[in-house]
Design a protein around this motif. Structure first.
Motif, mmCIF file in Angstrom:
data_model
loop_
_atom_site.group_PDB
_atom_site.id
_atom_site.type_symbol
_atom_site.label_atom_id
_atom_site.label_comp_id
_atom_site.label_asym_id
_atom_site.label_seq_id
_atom_site.Cartn_x
_atom_site.Cartn_y
_atom_site.Cartn_z
ATOM 1 N N THR A 1 0.831 -1.204 0.000
ATOM 2 C CA THR A 1 0.000 0.000 0.000
ATOM 3 C C THR A 1 0.865 1.253 0.000
ATOM 4 N N ILE A 2 1.873 1.294 0.859
ATOM 5 C CA ILE A 2 2.774 2.450 0.908
ATOM 6 C C ILE A 2 3.462 2.622 -0.432
ATOM 7 N N ASN A 3 3.915 1.529 -1.010
ATOM 8 C CA ASN A 3 4.577 1.581 -2.308
ATOM 9 C C ASN A 3 3.646 2.163 -3.371
ATOM 10 N N ARG A 4 2.407 1.745 -3.361
ATOM 11 C CA ARG A 4 1.423 2.270 -4.335
ATOM 12 C C ARG A 4 1.162 3.752 -4.119
ATOM 13 N N TRP A 5 1.078 4.165 -2.845
ATOM 14 C CA TRP A 5 0.864 5.585 -2.556
ATOM 15 C C TRP A 5 2.024 6.410 -3.086
ATOM 16 N N GLU A 6 3.248 5.957 -2.807
ATOM 17 C CA GLU A 6 4.426 6.723 -3.221
ATOM 18 C C GLU A 6 4.614 6.725 -4.736
ATOM 19 N N ASN A 7 4.156 5.681 -5.408
ATOM 20 C CA ASN A 7 4.242 5.636 -6.870
ATOM 21 C C ASN A 7 3.093 6.381 -7.533
ATOM 22 N N GLY A 8 2.110 6.795 -6.756
ATOM 23 C CA GLY A 8 0.987 7.546 -7.295
ATOM 24 C C GLY A 8 -0.064 6.680 -7.962
ATOM 25 N N SER A 9 0.021 5.358 -7.803
ATOM 26 C CA SER A 9 -0.970 4.503 -8.457
ATOM 27 C C SER A 9 -2.270 4.418 -7.661
ATOM 28 N N THR A 10 -2.210 4.704 -6.353
ATOM 29 C CA THR A 10 -3.415 4.817 -5.523
ATOM 30 C C THR A 10 -3.208 5.960 -4.542
ATOM 31 N N VAL A 11 -4.288 6.374 -3.919
ATOM 32 C CA VAL A 11 -4.208 7.423 -2.897
ATOM 33 C C VAL A 11 -4.712 6.871 -1.571
ATOM 34 N N PRO A 12 -4.252 7.440 -0.474
ATOM 35 C CA PRO A 12 -4.680 6.956 0.846
ATOM 36 C C PRO A 12 -6.170 7.171 1.075
ATOM 37 N N SER A 13 -6.751 6.292 1.887
ATOM 38 C CA SER A 13 -8.141 6.453 2.304
ATOM 39 C C SER A 13 -8.240 7.670 3.218
ATOM 40 N N GLN A 14 -9.454 8.087 3.501
ATOM 41 C CA GLN A 14 -9.653 9.228 4.401
ATOM 42 C C GLN A 14 -9.073 8.928 5.782
ATOM 43 N N MET A 15 -9.231 7.690 6.251
ATOM 44 C CA MET A 15 -8.692 7.321 7.560
ATOM 45 C C MET A 15 -7.164 7.399 7.562
ATOM 46 N N ALA A 16 -6.544 6.895 6.501
ATOM 47 C CA ALA A 16 -5.086 6.946 6.403
ATOM 48 C C ALA A 16 -4.611 8.395 6.300
ATOM 49 N N LEU A 17 -5.325 9.211 5.557
ATOM 50 C CA LEU A 17 -4.952 10.622 5.443
ATOM 51 C C LEU A 17 -5.006 11.308 6.804
ATOM 52 N N LYS A 18 -5.973 10.941 7.616
ATOM 53 C CA LYS A 18 -6.085 11.518 8.964
ATOM 54 C C LYS A 18 -4.857 11.136 9.801
ATOM 55 N N LEU A 19 -4.427 9.873 9.715
ATOM 56 C CA LEU A 19 -3.245 9.423 10.452
ATOM 57 C C LEU A 19 -1.985 10.134 9.950
ATOM 58 N N ILE A 20 -1.889 10.313 8.639
ATOM 59 C CA ILE A 20 -0.745 11.020 8.051
ATOM 60 C C ILE A 20 -0.726 12.467 8.534
#
Length: 84
Positions: A37-56
């Motif tokens: 999941t982290i790899n996908r976020w950093e590669n721009g192929s997916t974006v974090p969920s709202q819950m993950a964005l809150k933690l970030i």
């Protein structure tokens, strides 16, 4: 980070992880997601969920000034893209 290039959520995630001196695996564990999941976020192929964005966001706030600088830079670049 390249200057002049629009900052994306993938950039801010990578920058946060690097400033915290965490591997993708350790960062994933902190957020309760998989390494993939982290790899996908950093590669721009997916974006974090709202819950993950809150933690970030919480991690950025705990960083103090460096975190606030990242958020400010990210938001100002996002606003510039919306205006153009």
């Amino acid at each position: 980070m390249e200057l002049g290039k629009p900052l994306k959520i993938s950039d801010i995630i990578r920058e946060l992880r690097q400033q915290l001196d965490l591997s993708q695996e350790k960062f994933a564990a902190k957020l309760g997601v998989s390494l993939r999941t982290i790899n996908r976020w950093e590669n721009g192929s997916t974006v974090p969920s709202q819950m993950a964005l809150k933690l970030i966001e919480e991690m950025l706030q705990k960083m103090g000034k460096p975190g606030k600088t990242l958020v400010k830079e990210y938001l100002s670049k996002a606003e510039q893209r919306e205006d153009s």
